[in-house]
Scaffold this active site. Sequence first.
Site, PDB file in Angstrom:
ATOM      1  CG  HIS A 137      -1.809  -1.202   1.288  1.00 62.87           C
ATOM      2  ND1 HIS A 137      -3.110  -1.175   0.859  1.00 62.87           N
ATOM      3  CD2 HIS A 137      -1.569  -2.482   1.690  1.00 62.87           C
ATOM      4  CE1 HIS A 137      -3.655  -2.372   1.013  1.00 62.87           C
ATOM      5  NE2 HIS A 137      -2.733  -3.193   1.512  1.00 62.87           N
ATOM      6  CD  GLU A 154      -5.504  -8.645   6.426  1.00 64.05           C
ATOM      7  OE1 GLU A 154      -6.341  -8.011   5.749  1.00 64.05           O
ATOM      8  OE2 GLU A 154      -4.485  -8.103   6.912  1.00 64.05           O
ATOM      9  CG  ASP A 198       0.195  -1.565   5.164  1.00 60.74           C
ATOM     10  OD1 ASP A 198      -0.202  -0.752   4.318  1.00 60.74           O
ATOM     11  OD2 ASP A 198      -0.430  -2.606   5.467  1.00 60.74           O
TER      12      ASP A 198
HETATM   13  N1  ADE Z   1      -4.891  -1.617   4.093  1.00 61.13           N
HETATM   14  C1  ADE Z   1      -3.600  -1.537   4.378  1.00 61.13           C
HETATM   15  N2  ADE Z   1      -3.156  -2.700   4.903  1.00 61.13           N
HETATM   16  C2  ADE Z   1      -4.226  -3.534   4.944  1.00 61.13           C
HETATM   17  C3  ADE Z   1      -4.437  -4.862   5.373  1.00 61.13           C
HETATM   18  N3  ADE Z   1      -3.441  -5.622   5.884  1.00 61.13           N
HETATM   19  N4  ADE Z   1      -5.677  -5.382   5.283  1.00 61.13           N
HETATM   20  C4  ADE Z   1      -6.683  -4.659   4.780  1.00 61.13           C
HETATM   21  N5  ADE Z   1      -6.542  -3.400   4.354  1.00 61.13           N
HETATM   22  C5  ADE Z   1      -5.323  -2.846   4.440  1.00 61.13           C
HETATM   23 ZN    ZN Z   2      -2.835  -5.169   2.065  1.00 59.82          ZN
END
Ligand code: ADE
Ligand code: ZN
Length: 332
Positions: free
Chosen positions: A17, A198, A277
């Site tokens: 991201h 996730e 991230d």
């Molecule tokens: N936006 C940034 N990181 C994310 C993640 N791990 N899961 C969902 N949205 C996100």
């Molecule tokens: Zn992500």
Amino acid sequence: MSDRIDPALPKVELHLHLEGAAPPAFIRSLARARHVDIGRIFDDQGRYRFDGFADFLRVYAAACLPLQRPEDYRQLTRAVLEHRAADGVVYVEAFLSPDFCGGGDLTAWRDYVAAIAEAARAASAETGITLRGIVSAIRHLGPEAAKRAALCAAETAGDFVTGFGIAGDETAGSARDFAWGFDCAREAGLGLTAHAGEWAGPAAIRASLDVWRVSRIGHGVRAIQEPALVDDLAERGTVLELCPGSNIALGLFPSFAAHPAARLRDAGVRITLSTDDPPFFRTSLRAEYEALARAFGWTEADFHAINADAARAAFCDEATRTGILKRLEATA
Ligand code: ADE
Ligand code: ZN
């Protein structure tokens, strides 16, 4: 140590991201320069601080507040690509969000994309890194915002914007609520990916495949709960964009050894490795490779194979793909 992985190993990263890769010092100084109140999002060492996924989304949104102009994104892209190149990344796809870049307005969005693409060209000339953009809807902002994001994606689809996806809280709404955006993006010729499996279970992965018809899944780690789904993913050749350090930092798994990356791979699922991230999760691809090598005994040959498959799954034109594969082969 015998399991050390050459830090310079060329890497392909498909799940990053752009704002989530912002160095905290960059966001801090921009907030100061702009007099933007971003609240308490740093710890006493200046690192992003959050507690769990909901709080992570809050801190992420706050960190985006000072990013208000295309020029900010040009500088952000430059800073992020410097870090990714130093991490050995030769090709990276980054999620870009019209909700953060101009609030979904198409004219503003075009200016942001132009600034990001220009920074990418400059970084490519300096370090050889290649960036492609995946326009990302943010699920918890709702279906209307996702439609606007898809229209922005379709209108800027081309050499630089090559994919469409969805991130954010995957428990918000149903897959059908967001189907229009994926149909629109598919018609525009974009590659499709979705964060799924996730935080939600195997059903979310199945819905992404059946309703959105994505070729890649962001995370998808909860597939491990359903052996038949793992077999299905392997058979279909669906690519998982795994981000183990992200999952561990957000509390999904207690350690690399407990992460399902090796079980998925051993079952024949196509996996790729990314950082999601990186400054939020205090990770780098180098650190991920080292930790996976220690946990599973993976060698440079394993990482090379994973990177080559990531190149095959990349949302890019064939000349770019051939170029990445050549760079990977040069050090194999
Ligand atoms: N936006 C940034 N990181 C994310 C993640 N791990 N899961 C969902 N949205 C996100
Ligand atoms: Zn992500």
